[in-house]
Design an enzyme around this catalytic site. Sequence first.
Site, PDB file in Angstrom:
ATOM      1  N   GLN A 201       0.829  -1.215   0.000  1.00  0.00           N
ATOM      2  CA  GLN A 201       0.000   0.000   0.000  1.00  0.00           C
ATOM      3  C   GLN A 201       0.862   1.264   0.000  1.00  0.00           C
ATOM      4  OE1 GLN A 201      -0.606  -2.705   1.824  1.00  0.00           O
ATOM      5  NE2 GLN A 201      -2.774  -2.997   2.248  1.00  0.00           N
ATOM      6  N   ASP A 242      -6.728   1.501  12.313  1.00  0.00           N
ATOM      7  CA  ASP A 242      -7.938   0.740  11.959  1.00  0.00           C
ATOM      8  C   ASP A 242      -8.870   0.567  13.145  1.00  0.00           C
ATOM      9  OD1 ASP A 242      -5.724  -0.171   9.960  1.00  0.00           O
ATOM     10  OD2 ASP A 242      -7.680  -0.490   9.025  1.00  0.00           O
ATOM     11  N   ASN A 252      -3.007  -0.936  13.466  1.00  0.00           N
ATOM     12  CA  ASN A 252      -2.821  -0.383  12.112  1.00  0.00           C
ATOM     13  C   ASN A 252      -2.080  -1.443  11.298  1.00  0.00           C
ATOM     14  OD1 ASN A 252      -3.101   1.834  10.215  1.00  0.00           O
ATOM     15  ND2 ASN A 252      -0.880   2.080  10.366  1.00  0.00           N
TER      16      ASN A 252
END
Length: 347
Positions: A201, A242, A252
Amino acid sequence: MTAFQTLSWDRKTDTLRLLDQRRLPNAEIFIECRTLSAVSEAIKTLAVRGAPAIGVTAAYGVVIGLKEQLDCHQTVDEKNFLGIINILAATRPTAVNLFWALERMKKLGLTELEKGLNPNQLYKCLLQEADRLFAEDQRDHRRLGEYGAQLIPARARILTHCNAGALACADYGTALGVIRAAQSAGKQIEVFADETRPLLQGSRLTTWELLKDEIPVTLICDNMAAHCMAQGMIDLVIVGADRIAANGDSANKIGTYSVALAARAHNLPFYIAAPTSTIDFSLADGSKIPIEERDADEVRFFGEKRTAPAAVKVYNPAFDVTPAQLITAIITEKGICKPEQLTSIKP
Ligand code: MRU
């Protein structure tokens, strides 16, 4: 507005349009979701990803699921409505924004069903709620960005992990929202983006979106972060989250914990940027945060290329939990607080 749209609702065709993040940076392709299964699949396979974006997508998923139901049966009862919610809730376990958004849609839907609202009114009402969630995401992340920018020195080299940008939200971003706001305020920013194995990502998404906005960025492999800190190349770290427990422990993307440990060892500030919808006050600490485990082939392959024997055993947790004591501050749309002060912003 950022230079691209991660997700949008087409009112004419009742379609959710998603920028397919599996294909970035090689192709900018949009997928159009008109069925509940298409929305669920898009979340599971990371066509759309990042905690806030998953929440808003799921809200539109409820609208799409309801439309399918009405097109087929002209009516919906409580059992079928809850069935739609449950399908979306089973897509990914860690980002609490998914469950937060579904809870809002569920509460409203059940109240309106109880009132005996006709199906068209119910549809309109739920679409309005999904639109509200979208607009709140845009508003809150801009506010969060402005608060966070106050923490950034006039010249700063900032390390980030994964993608907590406009691609992970309806717009603007959390960690990258702070960076955008700091740059807009005239600060001189340089970003160091961790590659973020296994799904990259950082290298595929964070660098793509920062280059689009002409924010200077340097890509590094995950195992280079501590070295860069030791070389005096980094001033601070900002990442997204998250799910944040009531004591500030923050889940996370996998690898965040190692970055936080390295930041502490080098005496660098480590900030979490996340909207209050990411805080799960029902969990006292991070030990109960469910950690998603993903397919082993994500680790056996690097992109399309196999880099490990097919038979090798793999462990592939998608997230880790950074203990609150390693976090300098948490930046939300309600202000900046120390992890131990989180309960002061409890709604
Ligand atoms: O598996 P992903 O790509 O959905 O993981 C995303 C992250 O870990 C982000 O850092 C987090 O959701 C914050 S997004 C503003």
